[in-house]
Design an enzyme around this catalytic site. Sequence first.
Site, mmCIF file in Angstrom:
data_model
loop_
_atom_site.group_PDB
_atom_site.id
_atom_site.type_symbol
_atom_site.label_atom_id
_atom_site.label_comp_id
_atom_site.label_asym_id
_atom_site.label_seq_id
_atom_site.Cartn_x
_atom_site.Cartn_y
_atom_site.Cartn_z
ATOM 1 N N GLY A 219 0.732 -1.236 -0.049
ATOM 2 C CA GLY A 219 0.018 0.005 -0.122
ATOM 3 C C GLY A 219 0.920 1.283 0.136
ATOM 4 O O GLY A 219 1.995 1.363 -0.449
ATOM 5 N N ASP A 244 -4.837 -7.877 -7.871
ATOM 6 C CA ASP A 244 -4.654 -7.598 -6.410
ATOM 7 C C ASP A 244 -3.409 -6.762 -6.356
ATOM 8 O O ASP A 244 -2.420 -7.009 -6.588
ATOM 9 C CB ASP A 244 -4.416 -9.103 -5.838
ATOM 10 N N LEU A 245 -3.868 -5.607 -5.594
ATOM 11 C CA LEU A 245 -3.003 -4.445 -5.532
ATOM 12 C C LEU A 245 -1.567 -5.226 -4.724
ATOM 13 O O LEU A 245 -1.693 -5.568 -3.609
ATOM 14 C CB LEU A 245 -3.604 -3.368 -4.778
ATOM 15 N N ASP A 246 -0.469 -4.816 -5.370
ATOM 16 C CA ASP A 246 0.696 -5.274 -4.776
ATOM 17 C C ASP A 246 0.649 -6.703 -4.444
ATOM 18 O O ASP A 246 1.679 -7.170 -3.855
ATOM 19 C CB ASP A 246 1.015 -4.339 -3.487
ATOM 20 N N GLU A 247 0.149 -7.466 -5.237
ATOM 21 C CA GLU A 247 0.081 -9.012 -4.989
ATOM 22 C C GLU A 247 0.496 -9.601 -6.230
ATOM 23 O O GLU A 247 0.415 -11.091 -6.183
ATOM 24 C CB GLU A 247 -1.336 -9.609 -4.427
#
Lengths: 302, 302, 302, 302
Positions: A219, A244-247
């Site tokens: 984040g 999937d954010l940053d995933e």
Amino acid sequence: MTVNINGSEKRDEHGNRLENRGRLLVKCPDGPGIVAALSKFLFEQGANIIESSQYTSDPAGGTFFIRIEFDCESLADKRQKMETDFETLAEKFKMDYRFAYGGDRKRTAIFVSKEPHCLRELLWEWQSGDLQTDIAFVAGNHEDTRGIVESLGIPFHYIPANKDIRKQVEEEQTRLVEEYDIDVIVLARYMQILTPEFVERYPNKIINIHHSFLPAFIGARPYERAYNRGVKLIGATSHYVTNDLDEGPIIEQDIERVDHRDHAADLKKIGRSIERRVLARAVKWHLEDRIIVHDNKTIVFH
Amino acid sequence: MTVNINGSEKRDEHGNRLENRGRLLVKCPDGPGIVAALSKFLFEQGANIIESSQYTSDPAGGTFFIRIEFDCESLADKRQKMETDFETLAEKFKMDYRFAYGGDRKRTAIFVSKEPHCLRELLWEWQSGDLQTDIAFVAGNHEDTRGIVESLGIPFHYIPANKDIRKQVEEEQTRLVEEYDIDVIVLARYMQILTPEFVERYPNKIINIHHSFLPAFIGARPYERAYNRGVKLIGATSHYVTNDLDEGPIIEQDIERVDHRDHAADLKKIGRSIERRVLARAVKWHLEDRIIVHDNKTIVFH
Amino acid sequence: MTVNINGSEKRDEHGNRLENRGRLLVKCPDGPGIVAALSKFLFEQGANIIESSQYTSDPAGGTFFIRIEFDCESLADKRQKMETDFETLAEKFKMDYRFAYGGDRKRTAIFVSKEPHCLRELLWEWQSGDLQTDIAFVAGNHEDTRGIVESLGIPFHYIPANKDIRKQVEEEQTRLVEEYDIDVIVLARYMQILTPEFVERYPNKIINIHHSFLPAFIGARPYERAYNRGVKLIGATSHYVTNDLDEGPIIEQDIERVDHRDHAADLKKIGRSIERRVLARAVKWHLEDRIIVHDNKTIVFH
Amino acid sequence: MTVNINGSEKRDEHGNRLENRGRLLVKCPDGPGIVAALSKFLFEQGANIIESSQYTSDPAGGTFFIRIEFDCESLADKRQKMETDFETLAEKFKMDYRFAYGGDRKRTAIFVSKEPHCLRELLWEWQSGDLQTDIAFVAGNHEDTRGIVESLGIPFHYIPANKDIRKQVEEEQTRLVEEYDIDVIVLARYMQILTPEFVERYPNKIINIHHSFLPAFIGARPYERAYNRGVKLIGATSHYVTNDLDEGPIIEQDIERVDHRDHAADLKKIGRSIERRVLARAVKWHLEDRIIVHDNKTIVFH
């Protein structure tokens, strides 16, 4: 045209042979005879294997991965037949595969915001001949980097962005990506979240740099949070963008030591040099077709 | 008794002078004249400053930290007067401080479970003369390491533990800690959670090793989770234990590179060597009085 | 003029205080009372110590080294008196010392040949505000880097050089160094050997980057020789230039891993990124007055 | 006997299959069809390729290297036929090659002097199951490490050595090497120079650890010389022993940072931990048949 695959020049001084260089990447269920079949195929096509790396996720019935770099006389003329001939083999072993050629330079678009350091590193590597790609355009949601970009003869497109106009922004970006016939999009600290539609259009083709050693500090504002937590290492992570954010699948990570004297502003400064090199490596490996994505991970053949 | 502060011997070949070595650690609100007052004090006490490191968190009104290592003739005789005399100065500058002496070897207890690698590294460093402490006892909730420990003449206490009998276990541990007059407790992969009561009894005196680069993979099974996430670096973190699980002040962290060929079992194996050296460094720095805890962070004076 | 000492901004948001920042570096025979005398002196001058690091080469009669960073109201007005007053103290303790001030930005000259990478890194760090210096001019014995330099508004002087005209070349260089009032000369892969006369004129003021982890591969063509020897690490070394070729005091070194696949050309490429960061760090520390040269070694206060 | 090749267990949970594991290492002049021929051969023998790495020194007519790890049902029964069948292929391509088997644990002798740290690391790794070998005996020219060795049930042979009795010493060593049927000799800081006769008897089978990042500080007392030179990095190098002192093929190197506060004694201490891990890695790779020596260099397949 003096075509060139990165890394080739180190082993081959004869410019004329570079357009005869090809790569084959394969993923399939493991089983007996795959390497034999692949190498027989290439031999019969007149291709000589220069370098190959293989990996099997689990000898007792896992997934087989291979990257082969080969030389082949008159490859430009033969490649269409080669690909057609390959289909039988691919079907037999249920292969997920791709061919890449020294004669096909990948076309890159870079998205950037205000901070220039990652963009600059990429441009620098490209100028030094270390990134084998055509940088087709740079798109910025701020004007800050226009000067650097245009001074190198690369088109700069200013597309102001914020989350309220995301749709229009991405329409414009998509139009440019199509128009310039882009193979890979690099988010060089672009700082905007892309919509699921945009991301899905370019699977494993959008490379991002995150300013922490993920999954720590997923984040926003990772350096502030690293400072507050009192960590002794800070890092950066380059990954393919998924929804999937940053995933997304991690391509490369690196870290540097920090200590109590380093305030959040220092961490940002130190972090910039980590971000630069981590992103540059990830982009380089992508351009050299060294990466296979499997599940949510990467196999990187060095 | 030939007492010895770690690191002293490198600069001082004269064994007899080592018991004249002292350290002073100070934390106080920043302001003018603190270094002058401290160095004048030591000079008047006949102490010669050997090494000093200072740090101010914010020149515009932050916190002042200093670590001073000094030599003083007949320190054993003078130290009580020195400490008494210091009170006036400490009060004036609102100092939080402590004195430590070459003549006072810290006493260490090690808590261990089944895995011996961290324990072994500490015992090894201690045997080599690199950890300046008396290892007073080792307590294990399994018998596995008894042999190694007792072969070195160190008492081993077997205290089976599980969460249902935590209270009795800690009563026994506390009894041993008091009986052996322990200064620092090292959790060398102890794998049990301590109660708030126990932790509060020994603030900044319990050192743990966590097998991830915190704050990534807080909690259990970090190597499995690292494997599943596909990280390219794995790490370990040594920290003081507080009642926020895995959230205590970080003393030291380190990492190693891994790649797609490394399965969870490999990560554990690689991780063991990181854990060994990270914990050993943290314990060494603690024993050499190099650490000041401030808020939830550490100032480590190298 | 908003003068700035590197590193200040991280701890001090108030621009107006930066010109009140000073540094004092001292080397003298060790003995009792030195820290007390120094800190009393600064306190009486109205200076507040922000950061200090001290080191004594041998507690039993070695050399004492200290670096003090301090804040002092109206330092510009007071500094002359401060320096005069200091003479008594300096004489008493036989101090070799220097004062440096936030208000005095050091002036740098960069000598360069064809390869731009080290020059570029320095210019980049300087543009980012991370190198606190005025880059007064760049002198090249080739024209290759003129464009980069002039695009940043920095004068570029083309002085063709070879060993037959060394004398004339150095006369011209000396003239420029005097004219521009230069404090430090950086050899950013300059590739020419300087005469003893030139070197002696600027002791501990000429910083070089050597493309090996000295003392391995002293002299020419280190990457070829590293390749031939089959080393698994290559490195770079930044050092002050003396009249013993490649034997001056080492400021900083770093390395990267290589393997059998890396040919001499690859080592050069990898080496460039090591050279860049090693030289940039050495120059930064010099500019921040973090280095004291003693015998043929450096004390670097981080 | 549950035979085991290191690394196998991570990918294979079925103990019974490990004795079916083989490795094939090949070096030959490059040319078309080698991989195809090798993989066809293995396929026809009923072997499944688990992992393979290939490298060609120069695509335009260099040397071809490959390491293949394979699984084969009833390998113990089939291996003799496999090797015989292979001869035709080997002859055709002028291959220099060797087969190795999971069922054949290599037998190691360790030569040691007074300092135990490298020996200890090897014993530790061996106890943890990370070194897949039988440590057949340890020979020391001092008695210091007898206790450690015998406590693990390994024979210790005390053979006092000095340069005047080198011949007798080596006769005794040779006798032991033959008697114990040794595959690899590890010099774990043995500190004695071997005669050309002894070295030639065991080509690429004697592994040494040198306490510097060769070729810096070839010869004696490297830490003192590193201290005197003021380097900022110290290192260690593991290499095969040849009759050019400290000039044999390098297997592995590593370094750590040091600074001005580290005296020669500190460098030795820091160096010990580098030596430990560098030697342990080199021995591990040798035991896993990951190394091919070519000219005076090593190809290490990770």
